[in-house]
Design a protein around this motif. Structure first.
Motif, PDB file in Angstrom:
ATOM      1  N   LEU A  60     106.924   1.586  41.055  1.00 24.98           N
ATOM      2  CA  LEU A  60     107.013   0.972  39.735  1.00 24.98           C
ATOM      3  C   LEU A  60     106.275  -0.357  39.689  1.00 24.98           C
ATOM      4  CD1 LEU A  60     110.717   1.816  38.932  1.00 24.98           C
ATOM      5  CD2 LEU A  60     108.765   2.421  37.499  1.00 24.98           C
ATOM      6  N   ALA A  61     106.201  -1.037  40.814  1.00 23.04           N
ATOM      7  CA  ALA A  61     105.501  -2.322  40.863  1.00 23.04           C
ATOM      8  C   ALA A  61     103.998  -2.136  40.672  1.00 23.04           C
ATOM      9  CB  ALA A  61     105.789  -3.036  42.182  1.00 23.04           C
ATOM     10  N   VAL A  62     103.427  -1.067  41.265  1.00 26.99           N
ATOM     11  CA  VAL A  62     101.978  -0.855  41.161  1.00 26.99           C
ATOM     12  C   VAL A  62     101.596  -0.077  39.914  1.00 26.99           C
ATOM     13  CG1 VAL A  62     101.666  -0.971  43.660  1.00 26.99           C
ATOM     14  CG2 VAL A  62     102.009   1.261  42.565  1.00 26.99           C
ATOM     15  N   GLN A  63     102.566   0.643  39.326  1.00 25.19           N
ATOM     16  CA  GLN A  63     102.307   1.415  38.112  1.00 25.19           C
ATOM     17  C   GLN A  63     103.477   1.232  37.153  1.00 25.19           C
ATOM     18  OE1 GLN A  63      99.746   2.686  37.022  1.00 25.19           O
ATOM     19  NE2 GLN A  63     100.297   4.140  35.458  1.00 25.19           N
ATOM     20  N   PRO A  64     103.573   0.064  36.524  1.00 22.71           N
ATOM     21  CA  PRO A  64     104.695  -0.195  35.613  1.00 22.71           C
ATOM     22  C   PRO A  64     104.774   0.867  34.510  1.00 22.71           C
ATOM     23  CG  PRO A  64     103.470  -2.207  36.051  1.00 22.71           C
ATOM     24  CD  PRO A  64     102.658  -1.090  36.622  1.00 22.71           C
ATOM     25  N   GLY A  65     105.977   1.303  34.232  1.00 23.45           N
ATOM     26  CA  GLY A  65     106.164   2.302  33.194  1.00 23.45           C
ATOM     27  C   GLY A  65     106.084   3.730  33.665  1.00 23.45           C
ATOM     28  N   VAL A  66     105.707   3.943  34.934  1.00 22.43           N
ATOM     29  CA  VAL A  66     105.649   5.312  35.444  1.00 22.43           C
ATOM     30  C   VAL A  66     107.061   5.901  35.476  1.00 22.43           C
ATOM     31  CG1 VAL A  66     105.903   4.688  37.886  1.00 22.43           C
ATOM     32  CG2 VAL A  66     104.721   6.799  37.269  1.00 22.43           C
ATOM     33  N   ARG A  67     107.193   7.174  35.118  1.00 25.32           N
ATOM     34  CA  ARG A  67     108.492   7.846  35.167  1.00 25.32           C
ATOM     35  C   ARG A  67     108.616   8.548  36.512  1.00 25.32           C
ATOM     36  NH1 ARG A  67     105.226   7.443  30.392  1.00 25.32           N
ATOM     37  NH2 ARG A  67     106.567   7.398  28.546  1.00 25.32           N
ATOM     38  N   ILE A  68     109.663   8.242  37.232  1.00 23.41           N
ATOM     39  CA  ILE A  68     109.846   8.804  38.574  1.00 23.41           C
ATOM     40  C   ILE A  68     110.959   9.843  38.536  1.00 23.41           C
ATOM     41  CG2 ILE A  68     110.443   8.314  40.965  1.00 23.41           C
ATOM     42  CD1 ILE A  68     109.207   5.574  40.618  1.00 23.41           C
ATOM     43  N   VAL A  69     110.584  11.078  38.877  1.00 22.16           N
ATOM     44  CA  VAL A  69     111.534  12.183  38.955  1.00 22.16           C
ATOM     45  C   VAL A  69     111.706  12.551  40.418  1.00 22.16           C
ATOM     46  CG1 VAL A  69     111.983  14.591  38.347  1.00 22.16           C
ATOM     47  CG2 VAL A  69     110.885  13.074  36.683  1.00 22.16           C
ATOM     48  N   VAL A  70     112.925  12.516  40.899  1.00 25.62           N
ATOM     49  CA  VAL A  70     113.227  12.868  42.280  1.00 25.62           C
ATOM     50  C   VAL A  70     113.556  14.359  42.348  1.00 25.62           C
ATOM     51  CG1 VAL A  70     114.777  12.489  44.229  1.00 25.62           C
ATOM     52  CG2 VAL A  70     114.056  10.550  42.808  1.00 25.62           C
ATOM     53  N   LEU A  71     112.831  15.062  43.192  1.00 26.63           N
ATOM     54  CA  LEU A  71     113.108  16.472  43.472  1.00 26.63           C
ATOM     55  C   LEU A  71     113.393  16.547  44.964  1.00 26.63           C
ATOM     56  CD1 LEU A  71     113.198  19.497  42.701  1.00 26.63           C
ATOM     57  CD2 LEU A  71     110.754  19.587  43.170  1.00 26.63           C
ATOM     58  N   THR A  72     114.641  16.774  45.352  1.00 27.50           N
ATOM     59  CA  THR A  72     115.008  16.611  46.755  1.00 27.50           C
ATOM     60  C   THR A  72     116.120  17.555  47.178  1.00 27.50           C
ATOM     61  OG1 THR A  72     115.735  14.959  48.389  1.00 27.50           O
ATOM     62  CG2 THR A  72     116.691  14.822  46.184  1.00 27.50           C
ATOM     63  N   GLY A  73     116.210  17.752  48.468  1.00 30.63           N
ATOM     64  CA  GLY A  73     117.310  18.527  49.029  1.00 30.63           C
ATOM     65  C   GLY A  73     118.478  17.642  49.421  1.00 30.63           C
ATOM     66  N   SER A  74     118.330  16.339  49.254  1.00 31.01           N
ATOM     67  CA  SER A  74     119.376  15.404  49.646  1.00 31.01           C
ATOM     68  C   SER A  74     120.591  15.521  48.732  1.00 31.01           C
ATOM     69  CB  SER A  74     118.850  13.963  49.603  1.00 31.01           C
ATOM     70  OG  SER A  74     119.889  13.039  49.837  1.00 31.01           O
ATOM     71  N   ARG A  75     121.778  15.469  49.341  1.00 30.44           N
ATOM     72  CA  ARG A  75     123.033  15.430  48.591  1.00 30.44           C
ATOM     73  C   ARG A  75     123.701  14.066  48.743  1.00 30.44           C
ATOM     74  NH1 ARG A  75     123.458  19.985  45.243  1.00 30.44           N
ATOM     75  NH2 ARG A  75     122.529  21.759  46.308  1.00 30.44           N
ATOM     76  N   ASP A  76     122.943  13.100  49.203  1.00 28.19           N
ATOM     77  CA  ASP A  76     123.476  11.767  49.477  1.00 28.19           C
ATOM     78  C   ASP A  76     123.686  11.015  48.169  1.00 28.19           C
ATOM     79  OD1 ASP A  76     123.953   9.132  50.224  1.00 28.19           O
ATOM     80  OD2 ASP A  76     122.576   9.214  51.920  1.00 28.19           O
ATOM     81  N   ARG A  77     124.950  10.778  47.815  1.00 24.77           N
ATOM     82  CA  ARG A  77     125.246  10.100  46.547  1.00 24.77           C
ATOM     83  C   ARG A  77     124.755   8.660  46.550  1.00 24.77           C
ATOM     84  NH1 ARG A  77     131.111  11.937  44.165  1.00 24.77           N
ATOM     85  NH2 ARG A  77     130.572  14.121  43.753  1.00 24.77           N
ATOM     86  N   ASP A  82     121.086   4.518  44.532  1.00 23.88           N
ATOM     87  CA  ASP A  82     120.064   3.530  44.867  1.00 23.88           C
ATOM     88  C   ASP A  82     118.742   3.847  44.180  1.00 23.88           C
ATOM     89  OD1 ASP A  82     121.895   2.259  46.434  1.00 23.88           O
ATOM     90  OD2 ASP A  82     121.033   2.878  48.355  1.00 23.88           O
ATOM     91  N   ALA A  83     118.378   5.136  44.123  1.00 30.45           N
ATOM     92  CA  ALA A  83     117.115   5.536  43.480  1.00 30.45           C
ATOM     93  C   ALA A  83     117.148   5.223  41.991  1.00 30.45           C
ATOM     94  CB  ALA A  83     116.854   7.021  43.717  1.00 30.45           C
ATOM     95  N   VAL A  84     118.273   5.506  41.339  1.00 28.19           N
ATOM     96  CA  VAL A  84     118.393   5.217  39.901  1.00 28.19           C
ATOM     97  C   VAL A  84     118.402   3.712  39.661  1.00 28.19           C
ATOM     98  CG1 VAL A  84     119.873   5.452  37.870  1.00 28.19           C
ATOM     99  CG2 VAL A  84     119.527   7.407  39.390  1.00 28.19           C
ATOM    100  N   ARG A  85     119.115   2.975  40.501  1.00 27.32           N
ATOM    101  CA  ARG A  85     119.107   1.514  40.377  1.00 27.32           C
ATOM    102  C   ARG A  85     117.681   0.984  40.478  1.00 27.32           C
ATOM    103  NH1 ARG A  85     123.917   0.730  43.990  1.00 27.32           N
ATOM    104  NH2 ARG A  85     125.652   0.000  42.706  1.00 27.32           N
ATOM    105  N   ALA A  86     116.876   1.595  41.371  1.00 27.47           N
ATOM    106  CA  ALA A  86     115.504   1.130  41.589  1.00 27.47           C
ATOM    107  C   ALA A  86     114.581   1.515  40.447  1.00 27.47           C
ATOM    108  CB  ALA A  86     114.972   1.689  42.907  1.00 27.47           C
ATOM    109  N   GLY A  87     114.998   2.485  39.610  1.00 29.26           N
ATOM    110  CA  GLY A  87     114.169   2.835  38.458  1.00 29.26           C
ATOM    111  C   GLY A  87     113.865   4.299  38.265  1.00 29.26           C
TER     112      GLY A  87
END
Length: 217
Positions: A60-77, A82-87
């Motif tokens: 987000l710092a290098v590309q302000p406004g970019v939408r970040i979608v996480v696609l993952t196998g992680s079940r770590d709440r 933390d990812a949502v807090r980060a943006g």
């Protein structure tokens, strides 16, 4: 192979164009994002572990406004929060369908978030703990991210900045950033006060192999 398959799925859509692809753990991920200037980044944070939120923030710092979608196998709440807090604005498990992914990508371009009801509940619960005085009294450390908790645990052990950086595999500047954030969240102004809050909440120094607390001076 996963990145290639993902890129192929997205590039087959007439309204989408894949501008680059790489593995999440590649050291040039952030610079390549800056060069490609995407509207959306689909990323698997699972290989990043505790650094996931930092990578999301860096993108987000290098590309302000970019939408970040996480696609993952992680079940770590904690990783989700933390990812949502980060943006990050989307979180999908790898069990989702291609249609789910495409809907998420198109949705975030329209300004929507893409979180399942269960994941949204986890995020809202964590955010509520940051502003609810009752929740803060019950667990004053609930407001901390996982990385901030790790920094606090090192402080309780008696570690200093450079030692914490080495233990977490980050720079001393990143450690200072985490410390400033956790000081603010805990309402303290010094390492001593932060450790006092942590000890009151039940956090204890870890015991080294010699049986003594792992205090480092």
């Amino acid at each position: 192979m996963f990145a290639e398959a993902l890129a192929l799925t997205l590039s087959h859509q007439p309204d989408l164009r894949v501008v680059d692809r790489c593995c999440a753990g590649e050291p040039d991920l952030v610079t390549r994002t800056a060069a490609a200037r995407p509207d959306v980044v689909v990323i698997d944070v699972e290989p990043l572990g505790s650094a996931a939120a930092e990578v999301v923030s860096a993108l987000l710092a290098v590309q302000p406004g970019v939408r970040i979608v996480v696609l993952t196998g992680s079940r770590d709440r904690a990783q989700l929060v933390d990812a949502v807090r980060a943006g990050a604005v989307g979180w999908l498990t790898k069990g989702c369908t291609a249609a789910d992914l495409l809907a998420a990508v198109r949705g975030v371009c329209r300004g929507e978030a893409s979180l399942s009801p269960a994941d949204l509940g986890v995020v809202l619960g964590a955010l509520r703990a940051e502003v609810d005085p009752g929740a803060r009294r019950a667990d004053p450390l609930a407001v901390l991210s996982r990385q901030e908790r790790r920094v606090l645990a090192e402080l309780v052990d008696g570690a200093r900045g450079a030692q914490i950086a080495a233990a977490l595999g980050v720079s001393t500047g990143t450690v200072r950033t985490h410390m400033n954030k956790l000081f603010g969240k805990l309402g303290v102004h010094s390492r001593l006060e932060a450790v006092r809050v942590a000890r009151t909440a039940g956090m204890r120094p870890r015991v080294a192999a010699d049986g003594y607390p792992d205090g480092r001076n």
